[in-house]
Design a protein around this motif. Sequence first.
Motif, PDB file in Angstrom:
ATOM      1  N   ILE A   1       0.801  -1.223   0.000  1.00  0.00           N
ATOM      2  CA  ILE A   1       0.000   0.000   0.000  1.00  0.00           C
ATOM      3  C   ILE A   1       0.840   1.282   0.000  1.00  0.00           C
ATOM      4  O   ILE A   1       0.545   2.217  -0.774  1.00  0.00           O
ATOM      5  CB  ILE A   1      -0.979   0.007   1.185  1.00  0.00           C
ATOM      6  CG1 ILE A   1      -1.987  -1.147   1.037  1.00  0.00           C
ATOM      7  CG2 ILE A   1      -1.704   1.333   1.295  1.00  0.00           C
ATOM      8  CD1 ILE A   1      -2.849  -1.051  -0.191  1.00  0.00           C
ATOM      9  N   PRO A   2       1.885   1.414   0.819  1.00  0.00           N
ATOM     10  CA  PRO A   2       2.626   2.680   0.845  1.00  0.00           C
ATOM     11  C   PRO A   2       3.129   3.131  -0.520  1.00  0.00           C
ATOM     12  O   PRO A   2       3.036   4.319  -0.863  1.00  0.00           O
ATOM     13  CB  PRO A   2       3.784   2.381   1.797  1.00  0.00           C
ATOM     14  CG  PRO A   2       3.249   1.332   2.706  1.00  0.00           C
ATOM     15  CD  PRO A   2       2.385   0.477   1.850  1.00  0.00           C
ATOM     16  N   GLY A   3       3.658   2.214  -1.320  1.00  0.00           N
ATOM     17  CA  GLY A   3       4.146   2.593  -2.635  1.00  0.00           C
ATOM     18  C   GLY A   3       3.046   3.085  -3.558  1.00  0.00           C
ATOM     19  O   GLY A   3       3.261   3.983  -4.376  1.00  0.00           O
ATOM     20  N   LYS A   4       1.857   2.530  -3.393  1.00  0.00           N
ATOM     21  CA  LYS A   4       0.751   2.922  -4.264  1.00  0.00           C
ATOM     22  C   LYS A   4       0.241   4.322  -3.947  1.00  0.00           C
ATOM     23  O   LYS A   4      -0.144   5.069  -4.849  1.00  0.00           O
ATOM     24  CB  LYS A   4      -0.388   1.907  -4.132  1.00  0.00           C
ATOM     25  CG  LYS A   4      -0.031   0.530  -4.666  1.00  0.00           C
ATOM     26  CD  LYS A   4      -1.126  -0.479  -4.386  1.00  0.00           C
ATOM     27  CE  LYS A   4      -0.712  -1.847  -4.922  1.00  0.00           C
ATOM     28  NZ  LYS A   4      -1.696  -2.887  -4.586  1.00  0.00           N
ATOM     29  N   VAL A   5       0.215   4.682  -2.674  1.00  0.00           N
ATOM     30  CA  VAL A   5      -0.327   5.995  -2.300  1.00  0.00           C
ATOM     31  C   VAL A   5       0.720   7.096  -2.370  1.00  0.00           C
ATOM     32  O   VAL A   5       0.390   8.275  -2.233  1.00  0.00           O
ATOM     33  CB  VAL A   5      -0.938   5.942  -0.883  1.00  0.00           C
ATOM     34  CG1 VAL A   5      -2.075   4.947  -0.831  1.00  0.00           C
ATOM     35  CG2 VAL A   5       0.114   5.606   0.164  1.00  0.00           C
ATOM     36  N   THR A   6       1.980   6.739  -2.607  1.00  0.00           N
ATOM     37  CA  THR A   6       3.038   7.751  -2.723  1.00  0.00           C
ATOM     38  C   THR A   6       3.637   7.803  -4.123  1.00  0.00           C
ATOM     39  O   THR A   6       4.641   8.481  -4.342  1.00  0.00           O
ATOM     40  CB  THR A   6       4.153   7.484  -1.695  1.00  0.00           C
ATOM     41  OG1 THR A   6       4.681   6.160  -1.886  1.00  0.00           O
ATOM     42  CG2 THR A   6       3.631   7.619  -0.277  1.00  0.00           C
ATOM     43  N   GLY A   7       3.021   7.083  -5.066  1.00  0.00           N
ATOM     44  CA  GLY A   7       3.463   7.160  -6.455  1.00  0.00           C
ATOM     45  C   GLY A   7       4.732   6.388  -6.770  1.00  0.00           C
ATOM     46  O   GLY A   7       5.368   6.624  -7.799  1.00  0.00           O
ATOM     47  N   GLN A   8       5.120   5.445  -5.939  1.00  0.00           N
ATOM     48  CA  GLN A   8       6.309   4.640  -6.213  1.00  0.00           C
ATOM     49  C   GLN A   8       5.959   3.503  -7.168  1.00  0.00           C
ATOM     50  O   GLN A   8       4.776   3.176  -7.347  1.00  0.00           O
ATOM     51  CB  GLN A   8       6.862   4.076  -4.900  1.00  0.00           C
ATOM     52  CG  GLN A   8       7.304   5.133  -3.901  1.00  0.00           C
ATOM     53  CD  GLN A   8       7.739   4.515  -2.586  1.00  0.00           C
ATOM     54  OE1 GLN A   8       8.162   3.377  -2.530  1.00  0.00           O
ATOM     55  NE2 GLN A   8       7.605   5.276  -1.508  1.00  0.00           N
ATOM     56  N   PRO A   9       6.959   2.898  -7.792  1.00  0.00           N
ATOM     57  CA  PRO A   9       6.671   1.745  -8.660  1.00  0.00           C
ATOM     58  C   PRO A   9       5.962   0.651  -7.876  1.00  0.00           C
ATOM     59  O   PRO A   9       6.428   0.242  -6.818  1.00  0.00           O
ATOM     60  CB  PRO A   9       8.061   1.298  -9.114  1.00  0.00           C
ATOM     61  CG  PRO A   9       8.916   2.514  -9.005  1.00  0.00           C
ATOM     62  CD  PRO A   9       8.381   3.255  -7.811  1.00  0.00           C
ATOM     63  N   ALA A  10       4.826   0.198  -8.392  1.00  0.00           N
ATOM     64  CA  ALA A  10       4.034  -0.793  -7.672  1.00  0.00           C
ATOM     65  C   ALA A  10       3.679  -1.995  -8.540  1.00  0.00           C
ATOM     66  O   ALA A  10       3.476  -3.093  -8.022  1.00  0.00           O
ATOM     67  CB  ALA A  10       2.756  -0.150  -7.136  1.00  0.00           C
TER      68      ALA A  10
END
Length: 286
Positions: A209-218
């Motif tokens: 979840i953290p990567g998805k809500v901060t725009g990181q590669p997911a």
Amino acid sequence: MGILQEEITRRSVIAGAGGLVVGFSLGRSFAQELPPAMPPAPPVSLPGSLDDERFLDSWIRIDPDNSVTVFTGKAELGQGIRTALLQVAAEELEVDPAEIRLITADTGRTPNEGFTAGSQSMQNSGTAIRNAAAQVRALLLAEAARRFGMAATELKAENKAVLAKDGRRATYGELVSGQMLHVEAQPQSALKPPGTFRVIGKTLPRVDIPGKVTGQPAYVHDLRLKGMLHARVVRPPSSAARLAEVDASAAEALPGVVSVVRDGNFLAVVASKEFQAVNAMRTLAA
């Protein structure tokens, strides 16, 4: 009567031929008495995807620095399997989930588990990882028992270490050496009973979840490699359509277009960026 009158003897035949060859065949009745060749026994079936990747170190790696790595051939597609697989591995290895590095769907490093679909990730990969982790834990306990000179039943695994009642302690990294984990998995594992679970079945924040809500590669769509190009196929209007000719000059003149590829009825465009390939594809299709 000349040459026909000369006596032919066994000695003269052997001398003239330079050697003697004796041949014989087994009679039909004797050959039938020989037992038929036994076919090789099929390999014992293993749980989940262990049946395809049968060595423990295909799934679990422990390094001398006491780091733990778990491998899966399944991809995180938003279904939360990274979190669930971490829970399964952590439970059987007696390791905190945060202490495990999970490698997913890496062609060069992870087991080949085919596609990720049909809700089979936990059924196949989760089962394999749980059993592999339990067997790795058993190997670590056995090695510690050998070093301590005591029964494995008197030891317990906890927080990436094996502990004895007398206070002696050995980390996983200290116990693992050489090809210790490069052994074929067994069909049966000493799995922890549900009543002793500390991690499985408990609420754990999803690690994706953290990567998805901060725009990181997911997702795999976010993959970017050095020098990577993008392509789009120009689809025919029907399966029976044939490509007679194509004027690619307009598409080739668009920004970022590297090449237009034609192979018989196949037509595609390659560009530096994804949307450049999309625009070129639309131009070719028109």
